[in-house]
Design an enzyme around this catalytic site. Structure first.
Site, PDB file in Angstrom:
ATOM      1  N   HIS A 144      -4.126   0.633   8.504  1.00  0.00           N
ATOM      2  CA  HIS A 144      -4.640   0.484   7.145  1.00  0.00           C
ATOM      3  C   HIS A 144      -6.139   0.193   7.172  1.00  0.00           C
ATOM      4  O   HIS A 144      -6.559  -0.848   7.642  1.00  0.00           O
ATOM      5  CB  HIS A 144      -3.903  -0.620   6.392  1.00  0.00           C
ATOM      6  N   HIS A 180      -8.166   8.079   3.271  1.00  0.00           N
ATOM      7  CA  HIS A 180      -7.512   9.383   3.403  1.00  0.00           C
ATOM      8  C   HIS A 180      -8.523  10.484   3.213  1.00  0.00           C
ATOM      9  O   HIS A 180      -9.499  10.338   2.472  1.00  0.00           O
ATOM     10  CB  HIS A 180      -6.358   9.534   2.400  1.00  0.00           C
ATOM     11  N   ASP A 183      -0.250  16.643  -0.721  1.00  0.00           N
ATOM     12  CA  ASP A 183      -0.572  15.870  -1.919  1.00  0.00           C
ATOM     13  C   ASP A 183       0.449  16.190  -3.014  1.00  0.00           C
ATOM     14  O   ASP A 183       0.813  17.341  -3.240  1.00  0.00           O
ATOM     15  CB  ASP A 183      -1.990  16.204  -2.393  1.00  0.00           C
ATOM     16  N   CYS A 219       0.697   3.214   3.287  1.00  0.00           N
ATOM     17  CA  CYS A 219       1.411   2.502   4.368  1.00  0.00           C
ATOM     18  C   CYS A 219       2.914   2.707   4.215  1.00  0.00           C
ATOM     19  O   CYS A 219       3.631   2.895   5.211  1.00  0.00           O
ATOM     20  CB  CYS A 219       1.061   1.017   4.364  1.00  0.00           C
ATOM     21  N   ASN A 252     -12.712  10.131  -1.050  1.00  0.00           N
ATOM     22  CA  ASN A 252     -13.234   9.375  -2.189  1.00  0.00           C
ATOM     23  C   ASN A 252     -13.259   7.898  -1.815  1.00  0.00           C
ATOM     24  O   ASN A 252     -12.256   7.367  -1.318  1.00  0.00           O
ATOM     25  CB  ASN A 252     -12.353   9.592  -3.420  1.00  0.00           C
ATOM     26  N   CYS A 303       0.851  -1.199   0.000  1.00  0.00           N
ATOM     27  CA  CYS A 303       0.000   0.000   0.000  1.00  0.00           C
ATOM     28  C   CYS A 303       0.882   1.242   0.000  1.00  0.00           C
ATOM     29  O   CYS A 303       1.751   1.404   0.862  1.00  0.00           O
ATOM     30  CB  CYS A 303      -0.905  -0.034   1.230  1.00  0.00           C
ATOM     31  N   HIS A 337      -8.843  14.427   2.061  1.00  0.00           N
ATOM     32  CA  HIS A 337      -8.223  15.563   1.388  1.00  0.00           C
ATOM     33  C   HIS A 337      -8.646  16.832   2.131  1.00  0.00           C
ATOM     34  O   HIS A 337      -9.845  17.081   2.285  1.00  0.00           O
ATOM     35  CB  HIS A 337      -8.718  15.677  -0.059  1.00  0.00           C
ATOM     36  N   HIS A 352      -6.195   3.285   0.706  1.00  0.00           N
ATOM     37  CA  HIS A 352      -5.929   3.461   2.138  1.00  0.00           C
ATOM     38  C   HIS A 352      -6.692   4.735   2.494  1.00  0.00           C
ATOM     39  O   HIS A 352      -6.427   5.799   1.908  1.00  0.00           O
ATOM     40  CB  HIS A 352      -4.414   3.599   2.364  1.00  0.00           C
TER      41      HIS A 352
HETATM   42  P1  AMP Z   1      -7.782   9.598  -4.245  1.00  0.00           P
HETATM   43  O1  AMP Z   1      -7.834   9.777  -5.738  1.00  0.00           O
HETATM   44  O2  AMP Z   1      -8.915  10.229  -3.499  1.00  0.00           O
HETATM   45  O3  AMP Z   1      -7.568   8.138  -3.882  1.00  0.00           O
HETATM   46  O4  AMP Z   1      -6.515  10.406  -3.751  1.00  0.00           O
HETATM   47  C1  AMP Z   1      -5.208   9.924  -3.832  1.00  0.00           C
HETATM   48  C2  AMP Z   1      -4.323  11.134  -3.766  1.00  0.00           C
HETATM   49  O5  AMP Z   1      -3.010  10.689  -3.496  1.00  0.00           O
HETATM   50  C3  AMP Z   1      -4.263  11.937  -5.064  1.00  0.00           C
HETATM   51  O6  AMP Z   1      -4.708  13.262  -4.827  1.00  0.00           O
HETATM   52  C4  AMP Z   1      -2.786  11.872  -5.457  1.00  0.00           C
HETATM   53  O7  AMP Z   1      -2.316  13.073  -6.013  1.00  0.00           O
HETATM   54  C5  AMP Z   1      -2.125  11.589  -4.112  1.00  0.00           C
HETATM   55  N1  AMP Z   1      -0.840  10.911  -4.206  1.00  0.00           N
HETATM   56  C6  AMP Z   1      -0.514   9.832  -4.954  1.00  0.00           C
HETATM   57  N2  AMP Z   1       0.765   9.477  -4.729  1.00  0.00           N
HETATM   58  C7  AMP Z   1       1.254  10.350  -3.825  1.00  0.00           C
HETATM   59  C8  AMP Z   1       2.525  10.527  -3.178  1.00  0.00           C
HETATM   60  N3  AMP Z   1       3.562   9.708  -3.420  1.00  0.00           N
HETATM   61  N4  AMP Z   1       2.672  11.546  -2.298  1.00  0.00           N
HETATM   62  C9  AMP Z   1       1.647  12.388  -2.045  1.00  0.00           C
HETATM   63  N5  AMP Z   1       0.426  12.269  -2.593  1.00  0.00           N
HETATM   64  C10 AMP Z   1       0.231  11.274  -3.475  1.00  0.00           C
HETATM   65 ZN    ZN Z   2      -2.240   1.241   3.709  1.00  0.00          ZN
END
Ligand code: AMP
Ligand code: ZN
Length: 113
Positions: A46, A99, A30, A7, A86, A4, A101, A97
């Site tokens: 997780h 999260h 982000d 993670c 989302n 993940c 925003h 995982h």
């Molecule tokens: P979601 O589309 O709601 O699952 O959001 C996932 C978010 O993770 C997106 O806004 C991506 O830009 C962000 N994301 C993906 N990889 C990374 C990373 N390595 N560091 C920081 N944010 C990330």
């Molecule tokens: Zn995770």
């Protein structure tokens, strides 16, 4: 969960721009910001998505919503902010995982979808 992305970010295997951390929660910027301020707040445990919140694991979600005003204040979001999660394919969840925003720092659209 070993495969993940978040993670791995929490454990430090993958670098991130940390904004806040305590024993339960990790918050970082982000990589592809969709507002002037775009912070991701994740439980260290997780949990796949909002669809997987239960009576057994929901305390961390309450804790996240206690942390959010602190991060909003430290980020200077005096004029308001938006919190989005989302869950699943219809919502375009891309990292599985849980999260949240945290978006702000500018006037955002009145449309959410
Ligand atoms: P979601 O589309 O709601 O699952 O959001 C996932 C978010 O993770 C997106 O806004 C991506 O830009 C962000 N994301 C993906 N990889 C990374 C990373 N390595 N560091 C920081 N944010 C990330
Ligand atoms: Zn995770």
């Amino acid at each position: 969960m070993t495969d993940c992305l978040f993670c791995k970010i929490i454990s430090g295997q993958i670098p991130s721009n940390k904004v806040f951390e305590d024993e339960l929660v990790y918050a970082f910027r982000d990589i592809n910001p969709q507002a002037k301020t775009h912070v991701l707040i994740v439980p260290k445990a997780h949990i796949e998505s909002a669809a997987d919140i239960t009576a057994e694991n929901s305390a961390v979600v309450a804790h996240i919503f206690e942390v959010i005003p602190k991060i909003a204040e430290s980020e200077g979001l005096k004029n308001g902010f938006r919190v989005i999660t989302n869950s699943g394919p219809d919502a375009c969840q891309s990292v599985h995982h849980l999260h949240f925003h945290l978006l702000g720092g500018e006037q955002m659209s009145d449309k959410m979808a």
